[in-house]
Design a protein around this motif. Structure first.
Motif, mmCIF file in Angstrom:
data_model
loop_
_atom_site.group_PDB
_atom_site.id
_atom_site.type_symbol
_atom_site.label_atom_id
_atom_site.label_comp_id
_atom_site.label_asym_id
_atom_site.label_seq_id
_atom_site.Cartn_x
_atom_site.Cartn_y
_atom_site.Cartn_z
ATOM 1 N N VAL A 269 -6.461 19.467 10.963
ATOM 2 C CA VAL A 269 -5.660 18.998 12.089
ATOM 3 C C VAL A 269 -4.380 18.338 11.599
ATOM 4 N N LYS A 270 -3.431 18.198 12.496
ATOM 5 C CA LYS A 270 -2.136 17.601 12.160
ATOM 6 C C LYS A 270 -1.852 16.360 12.985
ATOM 7 N N PHE A 271 -2.270 16.370 14.259
ATOM 8 C CA PHE A 271 -1.899 15.294 15.182
ATOM 9 C C PHE A 271 -3.087 14.500 15.710
ATOM 10 N N LEU A 272 -4.275 14.717 15.191
ATOM 11 C CA LEU A 272 -5.461 14.080 15.757
ATOM 12 C C LEU A 272 -5.337 12.560 15.781
ATOM 13 N N ASP A 273 -4.945 11.965 14.648
ATOM 14 C CA ASP A 273 -4.822 10.500 14.622
ATOM 15 C C ASP A 273 -3.655 10.030 15.490
ATOM 16 N N SER B 240 -3.976 0.206 7.822
ATOM 17 C CA SER B 240 -2.540 -0.079 7.763
ATOM 18 C C SER B 240 -2.255 -1.228 6.811
ATOM 19 N N GLU B 241 -3.078 -2.262 6.870
ATOM 20 C CA GLU B 241 -2.891 -3.401 5.965
ATOM 21 C C GLU B 241 -2.976 -2.956 4.512
ATOM 22 N N LYS B 242 -3.903 -2.061 4.234
ATOM 23 C CA LYS B 242 -4.047 -1.536 2.872
ATOM 24 C C LYS B 242 -2.833 -0.683 2.496
ATOM 25 N N THR B 243 -2.429 0.172 3.407
ATOM 26 C CA THR B 243 -1.294 1.069 3.148
ATOM 27 C C THR B 243 -0.014 0.291 2.883
ATOM 28 N N LEU B 244 0.218 -0.771 3.650
ATOM 29 C CA LEU B 244 1.461 -1.514 3.551
ATOM 30 C C LEU B 244 1.518 -2.419 2.324
ATOM 31 N N LYS B 245 0.439 -2.477 1.577
ATOM 32 C CA LYS B 245 0.448 -3.210 0.304
ATOM 33 C C LYS B 245 0.691 -2.257 -0.862
ATOM 34 N N GLU B 246 0.639 -0.961 -0.579
ATOM 35 C CA GLU B 246 0.792 0.045 -1.624
ATOM 36 C C GLU B 246 2.215 0.609 -1.618
ATOM 37 N N CYS B 247 2.464 1.502 -2.541
ATOM 38 C CA CYS B 247 3.807 2.081 -2.681
ATOM 39 C C CYS B 247 3.817 3.576 -2.376
ATOM 40 N N TYR B 248 2.897 4.030 -1.512
ATOM 41 C CA TYR B 248 2.839 5.448 -1.174
ATOM 42 C C TYR B 248 3.653 5.696 0.095
ATOM 43 N N LYS B 249 4.815 6.289 -0.100
ATOM 44 C CA LYS B 249 5.755 6.486 1.004
ATOM 45 C C LYS B 249 5.139 7.289 2.143
ATOM 46 N N GLU B 250 4.440 8.386 1.808
ATOM 47 C CA GLU B 250 3.889 9.254 2.847
ATOM 48 C C GLU B 250 2.882 8.509 3.723
ATOM 49 N N ARG B 251 2.073 7.648 3.099
ATOM 50 C CA ARG B 251 1.080 6.897 3.880
ATOM 51 C C ARG B 251 1.759 5.898 4.806
ATOM 52 N N HIS C 137 4.750 6.269 6.080
ATOM 53 C CA HIS C 137 5.309 7.067 7.170
ATOM 54 C C HIS C 137 4.246 7.340 8.231
ATOM 55 N N ARG C 138 3.055 7.713 7.780
ATOM 56 C CA ARG C 138 1.980 8.031 8.729
ATOM 57 C C ARG C 138 1.642 6.810 9.579
ATOM 58 N N CYS C 139 1.596 5.671 8.944
ATOM 59 C CA CYS C 139 1.327 4.420 9.676
ATOM 60 C C CYS C 139 2.384 4.199 10.748
ATOM 61 N N PHE C 140 3.650 4.417 10.402
ATOM 62 C CA PHE C 140 4.736 4.234 11.369
ATOM 63 C C PHE C 140 4.639 5.249 12.509
ATOM 64 N N HIS C 141 4.233 6.482 12.177
ATOM 65 C CA HIS C 141 4.075 7.498 13.220
ATOM 66 C C HIS C 141 3.004 7.082 14.225
ATOM 67 N N ALA D 185 10.226 7.344 13.844
ATOM 68 C CA ALA D 185 9.120 6.382 13.740
ATOM 69 C C ALA D 185 9.562 5.118 13.031
ATOM 70 N N LEU D 186 10.302 5.254 11.937
ATOM 71 C CA LEU D 186 10.779 4.091 11.192
ATOM 72 C C LEU D 186 11.699 3.246 12.044
#
Length: 917
Positions: A418-422, A460-471, A473-477, A512-513
């Motif tokens: 899937v692409k848009f499920l989340d 999201s809290e975990k993602t925003l502590k990391e340096c993975y740009k794609e993740r 972006h997904r959080c912002f989407h 999204a950003l």
């Protein structure tokens, strides 16, 4: 009697006339057959191809080449129709159209066949056979190609088929829906046949046709979504894109009769949805137009997100079925189970038996609005829209009241399918967005919504502590889909890592950003470092984020002309105080555009390092610097071709009382002594606020330094920092520097003369000036200046004098050895020495100096940093160095890189985190 050859020629001539008449008459049957298409049009299926073409609403989809042409500014990007006709008009025998769902492949093929039947094009083909793979799926048993053509194309005259089979080069086969074909095209699993009268299975006939053993010389056009079956096909591949913005505009204008309504609908779609790939789908455009028209007619609000659009679509479809809430709920739950099954089993279709197992027995007469119903007995079902398939899965998950897997497990299970499920789950988790759906289905499962929100927040809290740009972006989407400002502020806390580079953003990422930043109200740093091509459309979507960002980083980026216009607009009305465009290949023309926004903005710092600027931009920059509203105080223009003439133009601006420039970096800007006179006049004008000037890697020479030294003695000069690193100086400039430093009006606190051949005599003159009581010098750079031990001895005397203000001394790459540097260790240990930073890189130090060095470090109350790179210290010295660093709380860093240590002492060095090695 005619000769034998003449008889044969005449017979062939008669044969050609007869076949031409037969085929010409047959084109009308082909057209009639197409126009009688019994497909069902629904909100999800798109308008029927025949209806689109017959009503003159057809707009040719574009190929992937068109996207490149559009980026290059070409007015007429290549269309799909043009690509097909160009390919078929030559010697090409196989054309494969590949594109996503709804990109216009089927309609283009129908138009191709209709155009042939009307005599408009491709008349080199005597006959065209149009097949759909999904219809071939239901054919069982053994058939010959001749029988297949007569069975599947009943409009074909029986007497014509044997004749056309003998001339395959006159035949065009058009195959649609390869991705719906349930059989393999792998030639190794079939016994390919070559005789069109030989009976074989339909899969064997199809494989034989497409691999050229049957009807060799015939031409083929095959259309498909991306599928594994493509690996077995060879031919000219055409990537089908669908619609770009101009085609969407034409489509909306054709759909809505009122131009004002069309413009309103299109503007809304481009603002809220136009950044999704699905918007390139003509089918999706038809769905959006249909929903918008329904909502506009009812005076309702148009959807703001993809999730809201799908809510409106589902509500509309449910209402058309006239079911009660309980039945509607059961239908959506059944559709959700079917959606999951098709995703997980990677089946695009489902049998009636499988449908019954999902609870569709009572809904088989209603599912046509959601599903394709195929097969002779209407026993094959498939989703009309993958987008809606994903939405139904999300909706059914939240509807289900039964205990089952949690959100995380459910998303993990469907990952990759899937692409848009989340996205949809995020949208449905917010009350305002799900309310219209709850009105027709009943309330969603609150426990599952709470579970989703808990998962979303923790992930999201975990993602925003990391340096993975794609993740990120997904959080912002997901936040954008939720459309909740309070949720954004809850998840994007002050400690969240939102400062990583967002280079190479998609248009969707930009939206999204920008939404997230706007919800936060202000951004400390918008990092777009390394963006390969910031387009006009992307920059336009980022304007809200740029306008409220204190710092914008675009270094290492490529910025389009249109994007610069929007950047200038954001600067002129925003809060930005620092803009970094270093190494962005900006160029003069784009910089001129940027200047329009620089004249009236809050910018304090502008970095233009390596931007391919020339002296021409200085005429545009001068008005910026002299603007009454300009706040610019730091300008970095290093490594641009400014030249003396351009710099002279800039210097005139320094005479203005409005110019607030305090720091000017001009490293490697092709300057010479000729322009120093203008700079000198400017800093003595009484108007200049200039405090720091960097002239590194310019050919300033002794004469240029002499000119500036005169200004340093002027009472109105406020210069505090000068950098002449590698400026082709010699000891001849030192008398002038000494004179300036001895002046009571000199306010210079930083001076870098590194990488110049000053020599012993010149350096000793500088030391004499440094000894003057009241000399303000705090930082002195003399790296690689051919200094001697005598100079080091004199510097030691200055440091111990009690009058020196020196806090930083850089004297590396001067080969004075242990004995020369010992003078500095003696100074460091003296209570009058104020040094905080000492650089003795590559001075020839050995283990013999370590005892004196350690004693000096222990005695010093001020030393914080010691640079010892590129010397010849060995393992023997490591214990003492580690010990002294551990025992000296003032010391923040000792750099021992590139000395002669072995790996055996690395563990010992690791014990001290203030040592770099």
């Amino acid at each position: 009697m005619l000769p034998a050859d003449s008889q044969l020629s005449e017979l062939y001539y008669i044969f050609c006339i007869l076949t031409t008449v037969i085929f010409t008459m047959d084109k009308g049957s082909v057209l009639t057959h197409i126009l009688k298409s019994n497909d069902m049009s629904t909100l999800l299926g798109g308008e029927l191809p025949v209806s689109v073409i017959s009503n003159n609403k057809y707009i040719s989809p574009l190929t992937a080449e068109a996207q490149a042409a559009d980026r290059n500014g070409e007015e007429d990007p290549p269309s799909l129709d043009c690509a097909i006709h160009t390919a078929l008009s030559g010697e090409i025998k196989s054309v494969i159209l590949v594109g996503p769902e709804g990109s216009g492949k089927t309609t283009a093929l129908v138009k191709l066949v209709m155009g042939w039947a009307k005599g408009e094009h491709l008349q080199k083909f005597s006959y065209v056979f149009h097949f759909r793979f999904r219809e071939l799926n239901s054919l069982d048993g053994a058939l010959s190609l001749e029988t297949l053509l007569l069975h599947h194309h009943s409009h074909a005259p029986p007497e014509s088929v044997p004749l056309l089979l003998q001339k395959p080069e006159d035949v065009l086969f058009v195959f649609d829906d390869l991705d719906r074909y349930k059989h393999s095209l792998d030639p190794s699993v079939h016994t390919l046949c070559s005789d069109p009268t030989q009976a074989a299975s339909v899969p064997c006939l199809v494989a034989s046709l497409l691999h050229g053993s049957l009807m060799k010389g015939a031409t083929f056009v095959v259309a498909t979504r991306p599928t594994s079956g493509l690996e077995f096909l060879s031919g000219t591949r055409v990537e089908v894109l669908g619609f770009l913005k101009p085609q969407r505009e034409a489509y909306f204008n054709g759909f809505f009769t009122d131009p004002a309504v069309a413009k309103k609908a299109l503007t809304h779609m481009e603002r809220t949805l136009g950044f999704y790939d699905v918007c390139a789908s003509p089918k999706f455009c038809w769905t959006v137009c249909s929903v918008y028209k329904s909502l506009m007619d009812a005076g309702a609000k148009l959807p703001e997100t993809l999730s809201q659009l799908c809510v409106d679509i589902l509500v509309h479809l449910i209402q058309t079925l006239s079911l009660n809430n309980a039945s509607s709920r059961d239908l959506v739950l059944a559709l959700g189970k079917l959606a999951s099954h098709c995703f997980l089993d990677q089946h695009s279709s489902c049998t009636k038996e499988e449908m019954d197992s999902f609870g569709f027995q009572q809904f088989l007469n209603s599912v046509g609005v959601f599903l394709h119903v195929e097969g002779d007995q209407s026993d094959v079902f498939s989703f009309r829209s993958q987008l809606m398939q994903e939405f139904l899965l999300a909706a059914s998950f939240f509807l289900d009241k039964s205990p089952s897997e949690g959100v995380e497990k459910m998303l993990e299970k469907h990952k990759g399918c899937v692409k848009f499920l989340d996205f949809f789950m995020s949208g449905l988790s917010e009350p305002l967005q799900r309310r219209p759906l709850e009105n027709v289905l009943g309330e969603l499962n609150s426990d599952r919504i709470v579970d989703f929100k808990s998962w979303f927040k923790s992930s999201s809290e975990k993602t925003l502590k990391e340096c993975y740009k794609e993740r990120q972006h997904r959080c912002f989407h997901l936040l954008h889909q939720a459309q909740s400002e309070s949720l954004v502020k809850e998840i994007i806390t002050p400690s969240a890592r939102v400062g990583i580079s967002y280079g190479d953003l998609s248009l969707q990422d930009c939206v999204a950003l920008s939404y997230v930043v706007t919800c936060l109200g202000e951004m400390e740093q918008l990092n777009l470092y390394g963006t390969k091509n910031l387009t006009e459309e992307q920059a336009e979507r980022l304007i809200p984020a740029m306008s409220i960002s204190q710092k914008i980083i675009l270094s290492g980026s490529s910025v389009s002309t249109g994007a610069v216009h929007h950047l200038a607009s954001a600067l002129s009305r925003g809060l930005t105080k620092e803009l970094d465009l270093s190494n962005s290949r900006l160029g003069d023309e784009k910089f001129k555009i940027l200047c329009a926004g620089l004249r009236d903005c809050k910018l304090h710092t502008l970095k233009l390092l390596m931007c391919r600027l020339t002296e021409g931009i200085c005429e545009d920059l001068a008005p910026v610097l002299t603007s009454a509203t300009s706040q610019l105080s730091v300008l970095d223009m290093r490594s641009n071709q400014i030249g003396d003439q351009g710099f002279t133009t800039m210097c005139k601006a320094l005479h203005s009382p409005h110019c607030k420039l305090q720091e000017l970096m001009l490293q490697n800007c092709e300057l010479t002594a000729a322009s120093m006179e203008t700079l000198s006049a400017a800093v003595c004008s009484g108007q200049s606020q200039l405090r720091k000037v960097g002239l590194t890697h310019n050919v300033i020479g002794d004469r240029g330094v002499e000119t500036l030294c005169k200004s340093l003695q002027h009472p109105l000069c406020k210069l505090q920092s000068l950098n002449f690193f590698d400026s082709e100086l010699t000891g001849a400039c030192c008398p002038h520097l000494m004179e300036a430093l001895m002046s009571e009006h000199c306010s210079l606190t930083e001076l870098d003369l590194s990488v110049n051949d000053l020599g012993q005599e010149g350096a000793l003159l500088l030391c004499q000036a440094l000894s003057r009581p009241g000399c303000p010098m705090e930082k002195l750079g003399l790296k690689r200046c051919k200094l001697t031990e005598a100079v080091f001895k004199e510097l030691s005397s200055v440091l111990r004098s009690g009058t020196s203000q020196l806090k930083s001394l850089i004297v590396g790459i001067n080969a004075v050895g242990d004995q020369g540097v010992k003078h500095l260790w003696d100074a460091v240990a003296h209570p009058n020495c104020l040094l905080e930073e000492l650089d003795v890189e590559m001075t020839g130090l050995t283990d013999a100096c370590v005892e004196d060095m350690c004693a000096a470090i222990r005695a010093s109350k001020t030393l914080k940093s010691l640079e010892l790179r590129n010397n010849t210290l060995t393992d023997v010295s490591v214990p003492a160095l580690v010990e002294v660093m551990q025992d000296s709380p003032n010391m923040k860093e000792m750099n021992l890189k590139y000395n002669e240590f072995s790996e055996e002492v690395f563990d010992m060095l690791d014990e001290c985190d203030t040592i770099r090695y």
